[in-house]
Structure formats: C-alpha cells, structure tokens
Write a protein that holds these residues in place. Sequence first.
Motif, PDB file in Angstrom:
ATOM      1  N   VAL A  41       0.829  -1.213   0.000  1.00  0.00           N
ATOM      2  CA  VAL A  41       0.000   0.000   0.000  1.00  0.00           C
ATOM      3  C   VAL A  41       0.865   1.266   0.000  1.00  0.00           C
ATOM      4  N   VAL A  42       0.360   2.293  -0.661  1.00  0.00           N
ATOM      5  CA  VAL A  42       1.045   3.585  -0.722  1.00  0.00           C
ATOM      6  C   VAL A  42       0.088   4.637  -0.181  1.00  0.00           C
ATOM      7  N   GLY A  91      -0.026  -3.174  -8.968  1.00  0.00           N
ATOM      8  CA  GLY A  91      -0.887  -3.861  -7.989  1.00  0.00           C
ATOM      9  C   GLY A  91      -0.927  -3.264  -6.600  1.00  0.00           C
ATOM     10  N   LYS A  92      -0.345  -2.072  -6.436  1.00  0.00           N
ATOM     11  CA  LYS A  92      -0.387  -1.474  -5.090  1.00  0.00           C
ATOM     12  C   LYS A  92      -1.766  -0.901  -4.791  1.00  0.00           C
ATOM     13  N   ILE A  93      -2.106  -0.870  -3.505  1.00  0.00           N
ATOM     14  CA  ILE A  93      -3.302  -0.140  -3.077  1.00  0.00           C
ATOM     15  C   ILE A  93      -2.834   1.299  -2.895  1.00  0.00           C
ATOM     16  N   VAL A  94      -3.581   2.241  -3.446  1.00  0.00           N
ATOM     17  CA  VAL A  94      -3.184   3.651  -3.317  1.00  0.00           C
ATOM     18  C   VAL A  94      -4.229   4.400  -2.500  1.00  0.00           C
ATOM     19  N   LEU A  95      -3.773   4.992  -1.381  1.00  0.00           N
ATOM     20  CA  LEU A  95      -4.641   5.833  -0.551  1.00  0.00           C
ATOM     21  C   LEU A  95      -4.228   7.273  -0.814  1.00  0.00           C
ATOM     22  N   CYS A  96      -5.185   8.136  -1.068  1.00  0.00           N
ATOM     23  CA  CYS A  96      -4.842   9.528  -1.360  1.00  0.00           C
ATOM     24  C   CYS A  96      -5.622  10.485  -0.454  1.00  0.00           C
TER      25      CYS A  96
END
Length: 203
Positions: A41-42, A91-96
């Motif tokens: 995750v990022v 394939g990363k989960i991206v939280l913004c």
Amino acid sequence: METGEKKEMKQFITFEGIDGSGKSTISKEVYEKLKSEGYDVVLTYEPTDTMIGKYVQQCIKTQSDPFVTAFTFIADRIQHCKQIKEWLDVGKIVLCDRYAESTYSYQGAQLQNQIKNPIKWLQELSEDRIIMPDRTFLFVIQPKESLARIKHRDELVPFERLSFLEKVHTNYLKISKGERFLKLDGTKKIDEIVDICYKDIIQ
Ligand code: TMP
C-alpha cells in the motif's frame, strides 16, 4: 455471500473532508493497518510535494486568483495521476489524502460568484484526465466543530474560516452522491472509523 456475487478489493481510495475533519489522521492509520496486515500500500496526498504542488501551496497562502488556483490544483492532479497509475499498474493499493472532490468543493466555493455552476465546470475540466477512485470516504463534520479542532495549529491557511468552510461543507455534501462515496461521521472515535474504512477496502 448470499447473492453469490464476488466483491473485489478496492485499489484506489481517496479521503475527503473539510479541514479538521480527521481525514489525514485516519488515512495514515488505515495505511498503517493495511501495511501491518501485509498489503502492498502507498499513502499519497494533494497538494503534492512536486514543483506544481508547491506552487499550489503558494497560491493558497497568497490568496491568488481563484482561476489560477483551480487550474494549478488540476494540473497538480493530472501530473500526480501518472505516478498513481504506475502504482496501480503494479498492484499497489493507493490511498490519497484529498483528491478531485477537494477541488470541486473548495474551488467551487471560491468561484461561486464568478461563474455559473462552478462545480460542473471544474468537473468537466478534469474528469476525463484523472483516474476515478474505487472508493471515496467523505468525513462529515460541522465546520464549527472542525475549526475548534484545528484552531491551535500554528499556521491556518486562508481557507480555514467559518463562512468559507460552510460553503465547502455544502459543496461536499452536494457532490458526494453515488456508489463511489461512503460518508462517515467525522465525530466518531478514530479507531471506529479506521475499522470501517479498513473493512470497506478489503471487503
Ligand atoms: P491540506 O490541509 O489537506 O494539506 O490541504 C491544504 C489546503 O488546500 C486545504 O485547505 C484544502 C485545500 N485544497 C483545495 O482548495 N483544493 C484542492 O484541490 C486540494 C487538494 C486542497
């Protein structure tokens, strides 16, 4: 699942709300929780730390022309999306922490008396050029309460005034309709909200 329908994990998630609504704290905690559970995750945010993002921050501080501010926020986002796409593609989960609805709500409020239907105008200007999130969490809190939470901060940005935040709050509620949005009570305990967000993401 009773319906037999397969639900997919969400990959691109945005956190929205007025200043002091708790979205930065919660996005960080959700990030930590996903990471500790082994997810790739990022956590990213807007305005970004790039040259455009820094210019945007100047626009806010110096209370630049609202059109210049709006165009610069959108430019920052279009550029940011190139990086977000790279993360999503591997394939990363991206939280913004803040994204398009911030522009529609804040710059929509700034442009309110300058053009007809500023929110629609801002949406049309950017929607085809940015990545649509799978989920947008909106943290709902009354502006008076959110301001009380942040009044001790050393440097408040010019947007953090009650009359302005009231307009932003109204805009957020107006535009956050449809399946993509999940409105959450920003006055609830942090752990409780983090848990809702986490479960919603991983399904
Ligand atoms: P921050 O407090 O989340 O770092 O954001 C700084 C300020 O920028 C905040 O008052 C909201 C504002 N903002 C906009 O007006 N439009 C936007 O598109 C974004 C991303 C932020």
